[in-house]
Structures are given as structure tokens and as C-alpha cells.
Design a protein around this motif. Sequence first.
Motif, short mmCIF file in Angstrom:
data_model
loop_
_atom_site.label_atom_id
_atom_site.label_comp_id
_atom_site.label_asym_id
_atom_site.label_seq_id
_atom_site.Cartn_x
_atom_site.Cartn_y
_atom_site.Cartn_z
N THR A 1 16.53 -6.01 0.57
CA THR A 1 16.94 -6.02 1.99
C THR A 1 15.99 -5.42 2.99
O THR A 1 15.66 -4.19 2.47
CB THR A 1 18.37 -5.30 2.52
OG1 THR A 1 19.36 -5.55 1.56
CG2 THR A 1 18.78 -6.18 3.61
N ILE A 2 15.23 -6.02 3.63
CA ILE A 2 14.29 -5.47 4.55
C ILE A 2 15.00 -5.15 5.97
O ILE A 2 15.70 -6.12 6.45
CB ILE A 2 13.14 -6.61 4.84
CG1 ILE A 2 12.64 -6.71 3.46
CG2 ILE A 2 12.29 -6.24 6.06
CD1 ILE A 2 11.19 -7.52 3.61
N LEU A 3 14.97 -3.95 6.12
CA LEU A 3 15.83 -3.38 7.30
C LEU A 3 14.84 -3.42 8.60
O LEU A 3 15.40 -3.66 9.64
CB LEU A 3 16.06 -1.94 7.27
CG LEU A 3 16.57 -1.81 5.89
CD1 LEU A 3 16.80 -0.17 5.06
CD2 LEU A 3 18.31 -2.24 5.87
N SER A 4 13.59 -3.50 8.65
CA SER A 4 12.77 -3.36 9.72
C SER A 4 11.35 -3.61 9.37
O SER A 4 10.90 -3.29 8.67
CB SER A 4 12.79 -1.89 10.67
OG SER A 4 12.45 -0.99 9.98
N ALA B 1 0.64 -1.06 0.00
CA ALA B 1 0.07 0.00 -0.09
C ALA B 1 0.94 1.22 -0.03
O ALA B 1 0.59 2.39 0.33
CB ALA B 1 -0.93 0.02 1.01
N GLY B 2 1.96 1.19 -0.42
CA GLY B 2 2.55 2.37 -0.82
C GLY B 2 3.57 3.11 0.48
O GLY B 2 3.67 2.53 1.44
N ASP B 3 4.07 4.18 -0.07
CA ASP B 3 4.85 5.05 0.81
C ASP B 3 4.22 5.39 2.14
O ASP B 3 3.32 6.14 2.09
CB ASP B 3 5.36 6.19 0.05
CG ASP B 3 6.35 6.93 0.37
OD1 ASP B 3 6.76 6.88 1.76
OD2 ASP B 3 7.08 7.77 -0.26
N ALA B 4 5.10 4.94 3.27
CA ALA B 4 4.53 5.22 4.48
C ALA B 4 4.99 6.52 4.87
O ALA B 4 4.74 6.83 6.38
CB ALA B 4 4.67 4.09 5.43
N SER B 5 5.65 7.12 4.39
CA SER B 5 6.57 8.44 4.79
C SER B 5 5.80 9.79 4.64
O SER B 5 5.98 10.75 5.07
CB SER B 5 7.83 8.58 4.24
OG SER B 5 7.89 9.09 2.95
N VAL B 6 4.60 9.45 3.51
CA VAL B 6 3.71 10.68 3.64
C VAL B 6 2.59 10.84 4.75
O VAL B 6 2.22 9.54 4.91
CB VAL B 6 3.21 10.81 2.23
CG1 VAL B 6 3.97 11.23 0.97
CG2 VAL B 6 2.43 9.40 1.88
N SER B 7 2.36 11.87 5.30
CA SER B 7 1.44 11.67 6.00
C SER B 7 0.03 12.67 5.56
O SER B 7 0.12 13.69 4.86
CB SER B 7 1.83 12.39 7.35
OG SER B 7 2.42 13.45 7.17
N ARG B 8 -1.19 11.98 6.10
CA ARG B 8 -2.35 12.73 5.55
C ARG B 8 -2.69 14.07 6.26
O ARG B 8 -2.57 13.95 7.44
CB ARG B 8 -3.54 11.69 6.05
CG ARG B 8 -4.76 11.56 5.23
CD ARG B 8 -5.55 10.89 5.53
NE ARG B 8 -6.73 10.62 4.75
CZ ARG B 8 -7.94 11.39 4.53
NH1 ARG B 8 -7.87 12.43 5.26
NH2 ARG B 8 -8.88 11.16 3.61
N PRO B 9 -3.00 14.98 5.35
CA PRO B 9 -3.29 16.38 6.32
C PRO B 9 -4.82 15.99 7.10
O PRO B 9 -5.27 15.24 6.86
CB PRO B 9 -3.52 17.12 5.15
CG PRO B 9 -3.09 16.85 3.73
CD PRO B 9 -3.03 15.20 4.06
N ILE C 1 4.60 -1.55 8.73
CA ILE C 1 5.34 -0.57 8.19
C ILE C 1 6.78 -1.45 7.88
O ILE C 1 7.18 -1.85 9.00
CB ILE C 1 5.62 0.78 8.92
CG1 ILE C 1 4.38 1.59 8.69
CG2 ILE C 1 6.88 1.68 8.27
CD1 ILE C 1 4.36 2.88 9.42
N VAL C 2 7.05 -1.49 6.77
CA VAL C 2 8.21 -2.34 6.38
C VAL C 2 9.08 -1.25 5.96
O VAL C 2 9.11 -0.33 4.89
CB VAL C 2 7.95 -3.27 5.31
CG1 VAL C 2 9.33 -3.94 4.92
CG2 VAL C 2 6.96 -4.20 5.61
N GLU D 1 7.45 1.86 3.92
CA GLU D 1 6.23 1.40 3.19
C GLU D 1 5.26 0.56 3.81
O GLU D 1 5.47 -0.08 4.67
CB GLU D 1 6.52 0.89 1.66
CG GLU D 1 7.40 -0.59 1.81
CD GLU D 1 8.15 -0.95 1.07
OE1 GLU D 1 8.54 -0.21 0.05
OE2 GLU D 1 8.51 -2.30 0.74
N TYR D 2 3.83 0.79 3.60
CA TYR D 2 2.65 -0.12 4.00
C TYR D 2 2.53 -1.18 3.48
O TYR D 2 2.56 -1.51 2.23
CB TYR D 2 1.34 0.91 3.86
CG TYR D 2 1.44 1.85 4.77
CD1 TYR D 2 1.34 1.83 6.40
CD2 TYR D 2 1.36 3.28 4.05
CE1 TYR D 2 1.12 3.02 7.14
CE2 TYR D 2 0.90 4.25 5.17
CZ TYR D 2 0.98 4.15 6.44
OH TYR D 2 1.09 5.14 7.16
#
Lengths: 418, 88
Positions: free
Chosen positions: B76-79, B20-28, B67-68, B54-55
Motif C-alpha cells: 500500500t502506498i501511503l504518501s 533509490a532506497g531508504d529515504a530515512s537515512v540522512s547524509r552526514p 519520497i514515497v 524511500e526515494y
Amino acid sequence: MHGYSVFSILRNGLSGQKHWPLAWRAPSPKSNYDVVIVGGGGHGLATAFYLAENHGIRNIAVIEKGYIGGGNVGRNTTIIRSNYLLDGHTQFFEFSLKLWEDLSRTLNYNVMFSQRGQLVAAHSPDQVDAFSHRANVMRLNGIDAEVLDRDEVRRMVPYFDYSETARFPIYGAHWQSRAGTARHDAVAWGYARAADAHGVDIIQNCEVTGFIRQGERIVGVETTRGQIGAGRVGLAVAGHTSMLGRKAGLELPIESHILQAFVTEPIKPIVHQVVAYGAGHCYVSQSDKGGLVFGGGLDGYNSYAQRGNLGTVRDVAEAAVALMPCISRLRILRHWGGVQDMTPDAAPIICPTPIDGLYLNGGWCYGGFKATPASGWCFAHTLATGSPHPLIAGYGLDRFRTGRTIDEFGAGPFAWLQ
Amino acid sequence: MLQIKCPCCGPRDHDEFLYAGDASVSRPAHNDADFERWYRYVFVRENPAGAHREYWQHVMGCRQWLIVERNTVNHTILSVNFSREALA
Ligand SMILES: Cc1cc2nc3c(=O)[nH]c(=O)nc-3n(C[C@H](O)[C@H](O)[C@H](O)COP(=O)(O)OP(=O)(O)OC[C@H]3O[C@@H](n4cnc5c(N)ncnc54)[C@H](O)[C@@H]3O)c2cc1C
Ligand SMILES: [Zn+2]
């Protein structure tokens, strides 16, 4: 340029193929060009060619970090068609198809454009309706399109699954007879050779690492072979648009995703057209060597790795076998991937940018090969005149702000779902 | 195939998950009337070559949202964390 002809083939054949001139030079970069194009893929090379051919601009460099044709232009499945529904796309892709029809002559290079036609299967009465809608839009725009019924499809492609047990029965198909395939490498090489003959410098193994500015304006590029000044800079780097855009200070609605392609072991001619499954993502054509070349959907998560995952291989193979059970025993010889610049509406972004001196040609997603001639034509116009060619007026970066996206697929603003 | 170590179910193939895409953007906020902020939330993406938050939702497992953090060049998966904890 030494023209290629029957006579040159005979002459060089008789002299042992030892005297062919190089198809393009390997110049060192000059300190300054009128136009610098970043990226030696299909779009960059075509842009350089049309800048010289249509606009008389000859002092041009195409700067490529690897070798020309090493990017998506050499990795795609080469389907060329103009069966688009939405205004903006319909006219642009038809213009491109018309350029394809004359391209080998234009370039004096056989791009092996083969108009074998494309058939997209319809698996429900509703899909036949949707295809009729599409065909009508195409015809109203003067583009050839037909809707075939089940019997016509069966005569054309007898190897589909017409059985009672087919998971998605065949109801008909959308057919565009002028669609087809071309030889991808030849497109890169043909444009490179023709551009070079106009004096364009094609500089390979040279990576653009940054931009030179004078005040707000971009006046050149930093490269691994030194600084190169430029009157105007055009970006045509496909999957790497975000990386260079960021260096220039552009915020872009782009994500990089992998699309894979596959080729089977060679078999005798069976697939005489381009055929596509309408109930999932899979399309197939047969190469001149006999391999079935097929592709499907994206791997599904952001990626800059030029290779894909096996889950997608399985999905696409399942779709292929659902459509044509007779190929279930074929072995896949190779699969590979390309990094694509996906946009939120799956339409390209080709326009001047808010940054003075910088022009953008990107966001071609999975459909930019067929666009190569028209993209080069229109981007050259944009670089030469400073304003967008009318055919690409809808492909501006501002469309995401104004709500005028060209969302052919209708998946919402999610790059990985397109 | 990627392998995602779900904090609930353990290591699982990525095709059990929905991306489900980029988790670094936050919804206003809902009542935020600033056009630019909404535009950037819906469309603009950093698209890094390297670490990407990312979600993923474990739809074929515990159905938790995760959140991956994954490297987009070598995968490589970091967390991996529950998103409710990572966002809290
Ligand atoms: C598997 C696959 C199948 C596809 N199938 C089809 C199809 O059937 N039909 C269709 O129409 N389209 C298809 N496409 C899409 C099409 O291939 C692309 O949209 C199109 O090729 C992109 O434009 P290009 O040719 O200029 O890109 P590329 O060939 O990728 O050119 C971009 C170039 O920029 C260079 N570059 C990047 N960064 C830098 C830098 N910093 N400095 C210098 N150079 C740089 C790269 O090395 C590369 O050579 C497919 C794509 C893939 C991956
Ligand atoms: Zn789980």
C-alpha cells in the motif's frame, strides 16, 4: 534412525507402504537447550546436524515459525556451483560443493544432486576475457572450470540464438561441469531427519518473538510456545534477519528484497545443463518433470511480501527468449517469490555477534542454497567453539566497518542493485 | 506492478521510476569526521516490515525525485511527495 535402503523400499513396498516410520519427531519444547537455532530452513537444519555430527552436541532445538522447508529453501531454483572470483567466496563455495558431492550418503537421504554442469554465455570478446579470468582463478584454487568457444557452445546447447540478428551474439561461455541442481525439499527433509536421529528437537509452528537476557548476555528465546533457555542462540532466519536482529539489539546492513522464480509447462528434455544468459539476468534448468525452471533479478524495492510483480516476470521472460527463441510459445505455469536478506556486498554475514550468546547466520541473498552444507558446517563450528571457522573468517559483520567487503558483483553498497 | 501517484504526472506504473532506497537515512555533513555516523549512513538500514520511506525518481516522466511512503508487506502506498519539499 531406520536407514533407507533397497531393502527398506522392498519391505515397505510389500507391506503396502503402511509402516514407514515418521522421518522426524514432533517434540514439545524442553525448558532448556545447549544450543537453540532459530529458523528451520536449510541453514538452520544443516547447522543442527553438523553440531551433532561434528561436535557431539546433541541437546539442540531448531525453532521454526511455520513448517520446515516453507521458506527460501523450498522456493529457490536450486543452482549449485562454485564459480566465484573473489578470495573468501572461492574457497568457501568449493568446500560446499565438495560436501554436496557426498551429501546423499552423509544424510542417508537422496537429495538428487545432479552435476549436469553450468554454462554461462559470453556475449562479447570482453566477456570471454572476464570469464577466462574467472576460470583461471578457479583453476588456481583447484576447481574445475573451462572457457568454451562459440562452436563448442553450439555443440552443447544448439537451441541458443546463433543467428545474425541475435541482439547479443554468442562468443563463448564459461563452463563448470561439477555444477548442477538438487531437490530443494529433500535437502530440508534430509537434514531434518538426520539431525532428528541425533536427538535434535525440531519444533515447528513456533515463532521466536524475543530474547531472554541475563545482564548483557542472551540466555534464551521467547516463543509463541513459551520461554526456552539456551546456552547459545544461533539466528538462521534468512529474509527476517533484520526483524529478529532488531529485537536482539543488533544494527544490521541488511535489506529484505524479493526474488522470483518461474516454471513453465512440462516439455520433453531439451535443457540438459544449467544455462545462463550473460547479457542480462536469466538462468534456466529443466526439472525432472520437464518444466523449465528459471529465475532472474530482484524485484527491485524493499519487500516482505512473499510474491513478486509482473514487470519482473516480463523482464526475465524477455531475457529467456533472447537466449533461446524456441521457448517463446511456452506457458508459465507458476511463479512465486521468496524474501531474501540482501547485504550491501551480496556476501553473507555468518559470525559471532557483539551480543554475548548470540550468533548470526544471514545475508545469504540469492545464493544461499548452494551454501547450505558449508554454512551449516561452519556455523556449527562457530557455535560450538565460539569463534568463526577459518572458511568464514571474511564473512564477519565487522567487514563493513573495516572496508573489507567481498563485493563479487561490484554494484556499490546498494542492496537492491546486487 | 505498483502504481505511484507522481505529484507532477499522476498515477504511473512503477517501472517508469528508478528506485533509490531508504529515504530515512540522512547524509552526514561533508566535514563530519565521525566514522560511526558515516558507517551507519552507508550501511545500516532499519529494513522495517511495514511503512518505509524511500526515494524513487520518475526517470521516464518528469524526472523529479520523490519520497514515497510504502508498506513493505502489502505494498500500500501511503504518501508520495517531491523529495525537495519533504526534506525541506
Ligand atoms: C526465488 C529464489 C531463487 C533462489 N535460487 C537460488 C539458487 O538457484 N541457488 C542458490 O544457491 N540459492 C538460491 N536462492 C537463495 C536461497 O534459497 C537462500 O539463500 C537460502 O535458502 C536461505 O537460507 P535458508 O534455507 O536457511 O532460508 P529459509 O528456508 O527461508 O529459512 C529461514 C526460516 O526461518 C523461519 N523464521 C523466520 N522468522 C522466524 C521466527 N521469528 N521464529 C522462528 N522461525 C522464523 C522462516 O519461517 C524460514 O523457514 C534463491 C532464493 C529465492 C527466493
Ligand atoms: Zn512524474
